[in-house]
Each structure stands twice: as C-alpha cells, then as structure tokens.
Design an enzyme around this catalytic site. Structure first.
Site, PDB file in Angstrom:
ATOM      1  N   GLY A   1      21.087 -49.362  67.389  1.00 40.84           N
ATOM      2  CA  GLY A   1      22.404 -48.918  67.263  1.00 40.84           C
ATOM      3  C   GLY A   1      22.267 -48.176  65.849  1.00 40.84           C
ATOM      4  O   GLY A   1      21.533 -48.426  65.133  1.00 40.84           O
TER       5      GLY A   1
ATOM      6  N   CYS B   1      15.492 -53.329  67.159  1.00 43.47           N
ATOM      7  CA  CYS B   1      15.817 -52.812  66.154  1.00 43.47           C
ATOM      8  C   CYS B   1      17.266 -53.183  65.572  1.00 43.47           C
ATOM      9  O   CYS B   1      17.241 -54.149  64.709  1.00 43.47           O
ATOM     10  CB  CYS B   1      16.102 -51.061  66.490  1.00 43.47           C
ATOM     11  SG  CYS B   1      15.756 -50.066  65.046  1.00 43.47           S
TER      12      CYS B   1
ATOM     13  N   ASN C   1      12.505 -46.243  64.211  1.00 46.26           N
ATOM     14  CA  ASN C   1      13.656 -45.288  63.866  1.00 46.26           C
ATOM     15  C   ASN C   1      14.732 -46.201  63.068  1.00 46.26           C
ATOM     16  O   ASN C   1      15.767 -46.600  63.646  1.00 46.26           O
ATOM     17  CB  ASN C   1      14.249 -44.427  64.786  1.00 46.26           C
ATOM     18  CG  ASN C   1      15.591 -43.901  64.576  1.00 46.26           C
ATOM     19  OD1 ASN C   1      15.688 -43.722  63.344  1.00 46.26           O
ATOM     20  ND2 ASN C   1      16.502 -43.758  65.580  1.00 46.26           N
TER      21      ASN C   1
ATOM     22  N   PHE D   1      17.530 -49.673  57.898  1.00 44.36           N
ATOM     23  CA  PHE D   1      17.531 -50.895  57.375  1.00 44.36           C
ATOM     24  C   PHE D   1      16.710 -51.911  57.840  1.00 44.36           C
ATOM     25  O   PHE D   1      15.964 -51.618  58.500  1.00 44.36           O
ATOM     26  CB  PHE D   1      18.985 -51.578  57.555  1.00 44.36           C
ATOM     27  CG  PHE D   1      20.153 -50.580  57.428  1.00 44.36           C
ATOM     28  CD1 PHE D   1      20.583 -49.622  57.783  1.00 44.36           C
ATOM     29  CD2 PHE D   1      20.831 -51.176  55.935  1.00 44.36           C
ATOM     30  CE1 PHE D   1      21.632 -48.948  57.266  1.00 44.36           C
ATOM     31  CE2 PHE D   1      21.756 -50.650  55.355  1.00 44.36           C
ATOM     32  CZ  PHE D   1      22.384 -49.431  55.819  1.00 44.36           C
TER      33      PHE D   1
ATOM     34  N   HIS E   1      10.416 -50.117  68.568  1.00 47.81           N
ATOM     35  CA  HIS E   1      10.979 -50.030  69.822  1.00 47.81           C
ATOM     36  C   HIS E   1       9.725 -50.033  70.769  1.00 47.81           C
ATOM     37  O   HIS E   1       9.255 -48.998  71.092  1.00 47.81           O
ATOM     38  CB  HIS E   1      11.596 -48.328  69.677  1.00 47.81           C
ATOM     39  CG  HIS E   1      12.945 -48.286  68.864  1.00 47.81           C
ATOM     40  ND1 HIS E   1      13.982 -48.346  69.324  1.00 47.81           N
ATOM     41  CD2 HIS E   1      13.021 -47.924  67.593  1.00 47.81           C
ATOM     42  CE1 HIS E   1      15.090 -48.307  68.613  1.00 47.81           C
ATOM     43  NE2 HIS E   1      14.492 -47.961  67.546  1.00 47.81           N
TER      44      HIS E   1
ATOM     45  N   GLU F   1      10.328 -50.063  73.819  1.00 52.52           N
ATOM     46  CA  GLU F   1      10.865 -48.913  74.964  1.00 52.52           C
ATOM     47  C   GLU F   1      10.353 -47.462  74.878  1.00 52.52           C
ATOM     48  O   GLU F   1      10.539 -46.650  75.631  1.00 52.52           O
ATOM     49  CB  GLU F   1      12.353 -49.113  75.202  1.00 52.52           C
ATOM     50  CG  GLU F   1      13.069 -48.198  74.507  1.00 52.52           C
ATOM     51  CD  GLU F   1      13.165 -48.457  73.016  1.00 52.52           C
ATOM     52  OE1 GLU F   1      12.981 -49.646  72.561  1.00 52.52           O
ATOM     53  OE2 GLU F   1      13.972 -47.743  72.053  1.00 52.52           O
TER      54      GLU F   1
END
Ligand SMILES: NC(=O)CC[C@H](N)C(=O)O
Length: 363
Positions: free
Chosen positions: A219, A247, A289, A292, A331, A333
C-alpha cells in the site's frame, strides 16, 4: 500539436519537456524506477498513489496498454481498477505502439484518468539528482502553477482501500486479506491456491472474524498512518494464527511488533533488487517498490530479519522466532518483475495447514 510542460523539483531544478497524456498540472513525491517493463502494472499499483514516477528505461509506451479482461470480477491485466500515479516522466514516449493485446496508447490511457506525462527528459540525469539528494517533492506544470504537496502526510491507504468486505474462492484455507491498496496479482496468487479469500478494508476489525491465516497487503505512503490496522494487528500477534505481510504489510508487522520504520533516501523501485535469505547463502532477485523500511535494530528480541537487501543491507522481511509470522518487503507476487519468490505463498499456506492440524490434535 506538441505542448511544452515543465517538471519542477523542490530543490529548484526545472526541466522542460513535452506533454503527453493529460495537459494538466500535478504535484507529488518524485520517485524513480529502473524497471524496464511493466508500466501497465506499475501505474495501476495503488502503492504509487501521490507519486510522480520517473522511468529510467529510455523508451516507454511502445507496447501500448492492454484492454481490460475480467475473470470473476477480477482484472487479469491490471493491479487495480485505475491509474494511481500523480504523473509520469519519461525520456522517449512512443505514441506509436504495437502489441497483440494493445487496446490504446499510453498517452490516451493517461488522459482517461487526467494524469499528466512529460517526455523529452534526460531521466538518467534526473535520477542521479534524486539519488544524490534523495526522493523529493515535485510538480509537472502545464498552464496553471500548483503548490508542492507531500503525499506522505496523508493517509493514502484510506484513499485506496475498498469500502466493503469482498469474498473470493471456495478453498479449504480461509485467509483474511487486509487490503491497504493491494495489487491484484496478490489476489490471483491466492486464488490459484486452495484458498477462500476474505478481502477487508484497511481499518476493518478482522479480529472478530473466523479465519485460518492473515495477510497484510502492500500500500501507499507512510505505514505509520495506518494506526487502525496496527491496532488490530497487535491483537492478532497475541494469537497463533499464521500471518504473512508484503511490503507495507511487512512494515505494519514491524510497527505492530513494537519496532520502528524509517524513510529510505530514494527507495527501491526496480525488478532487479538482490536479497539474501538470512542464515543461508541463498539470494533472490526481486521486484521492489518501497520508500520506507523496517529498522531491524528496533525489533523486539522475539523477531529477526528474514531477508536482507544485498545492495544496502536494509531489511527485506522479518519473521517471529517461534510463531508463524513472516513478511517480505519485496514483492513475491511480482507483476511486474521476477517470480522466483512466489513460493512464499506456498510456505504461508503450509504454515496455515500445520496450524489447523495442530488445532485438531489439541482438541
Ligand atoms: N509497495 C508498498 O507496499 C510500499 C510500502 C510503503 N508505502 C513504502 O513506500 O515503503
């Protein structure tokens, strides 16, 4: 007829380029990605909400944008139902496109969502500025000027999370997916497995639900904005049901566990980030991606780093030392990028099956 627009950074850098997509002004956090493919997936990833995305790969748009294909109300193509970026910065934009499933040009797609693009920019020079000075605020200015705006001061998750609970699949393992802006490929990965998925909003009190395993999605924005999710997660950490986070989900687990997160200088956004499975000599090339990261040094003693970034040593995932809780900052996925770590979905569901087996034996 080409129209001139400017990219203006908060450090005063001004770069003139040519407009594509919507001829409008837009402000946000300027971040760069070195991924060489995958703009349809990236632009619809809710994690990019509020960000002006700079692509270092020189030619963009040459394969156009696919048409939507839905399967049981889920897109087979995109990572959400709209474009989330605030603007797109590229070197060479290819309005001419060719691909077997292209339905439109990238510029026309951006226009549908009133998102500005700027091309003719030396994106590698721009990326060197962002690497040296860090990700910074910026704006694409068409006709009217707009103020700089820091999206990380907003609760972006609340803006991208769905309003209601949704159910998918009829598998044997009941998984609650807390949707903080989930990429659709995470849902696809679960539905390819023996799962019944309950997709809940970011602030939904899932602790009241009967489920076998908990998943925390990716998110946008600063994870510390998700106070409701963190509170509910703290309750779940007191139980023994398996938890898997990706993430932002990894950052929420770190915060709920009592650790801290921090903002990286310019983030990791690419398809070739190397990570090490700690305690082994096994490494993976991953799709990333994020801006933080969990500060591993602040984690309580019952937690440890699960994956480490081989470029800069930052945390790429955490795990509880005795309970079935683990996360990845990268990630698994993919969508886009390498799919080598998709096996982690199987590891999570194995933990769920073992938890259920243990419960049966205890009864
Ligand atoms: N893709 C994500 O979930 C990003 C997480 C968080 N918004 C970050 O930038 O680090």
């Amino acid at each position: 007829m080409s129209q001139t627009v400017k990219l203006i950074l908060e450090d005063g850098t001004e770069i003139e380029g040519t407009s594509f997509g919507a001829f409008t002004s837009s402000a946000g956090e300027v971040v760069f990605s070195t991924a060489m493919t995958g703009y349809p997936e990236n632009l619809t990833d809710p994690s990019f909400a509020g960000q002006i995305l700079v692509l270092t790969y020189p030619m963009v748009g040459n394969y156009g944008v696919p048409g939507e294909e839905l399967y049981e109300s889920i897109s087979r193509i995109f990572e959400s139902d709209k474009i989330h970026i605030a603007g797109l910065v590229v070197n060479y934009y290819s309005e001419e496109h060719s691909h077997w499933n292209a339905a439109k040009s990238l510029g026309d797609w951006l226009k549908e969502y009133n998102i500005p693009g700027i091309f003719g920019v030396d994106t590698r020079m721009l990326t060197k500025i962002l690497r040296e000075k860090g990700a910074m605020l910026g704006k694409i200015v068409a006709e009217e000027d707009v103020p700089l705006h820091d999206p990380n001061l907003e609760n972006l998750v609340a803006q991208v999370s769905p309003a209601e609970v949704k159910h998918y699949g009829h598998g044997q393992h009941k998984i609650v997916l807390v949707d903080c802006g989930t990429k659709t490929n995470i849902i696809r990965c679960f539905l390819e497995r023996d799962v019944e998925l309950i997709r809940v909003p970011w602030d939904y009190d899932f602790t009241q639900l009967d489920y076998d395993g908990l998943f925390l999605s990716n998110g946008p924005g600063d994870p510390k904005m998700c106070t409701a999710t963190i509170q509910h997660l703290q309750t779940a950490l007191g139980q023994d049901k398996p938890i898997f986070g990706i993430c932002l989900g990894s950052q929420l687990m770190g915060l709920a566990a009592g650790g801290d997160t921090f903002k990286l200088k310019y983030g990791h956004r690419s398809h070739n980030q190397p990570v090490l499975l700690t305690g082994t000599k096994r490494s993976f090339i991953t799709s990333q991606n994020h801006g933080f990261a969990v500060d591993t040094a602040t984690l309580p003693s019952e937690w440890t780093m699960l994956f480490e970034n081989l470029n800069d040593g930052t945390c790429e995932g955490i795990k509880h030392k005795t309970k079935p809780f683990f996360s990845t900052q990268f990630h698994p996925e993919a969508a886009g990028g390498p799919e080598d770590t998709e096996y982690l979905f199987d590891e999570f569901l194995t933990a769920v099956a073992e938890y259920k087996e243990g419960k049966v034996q205890a009864e």
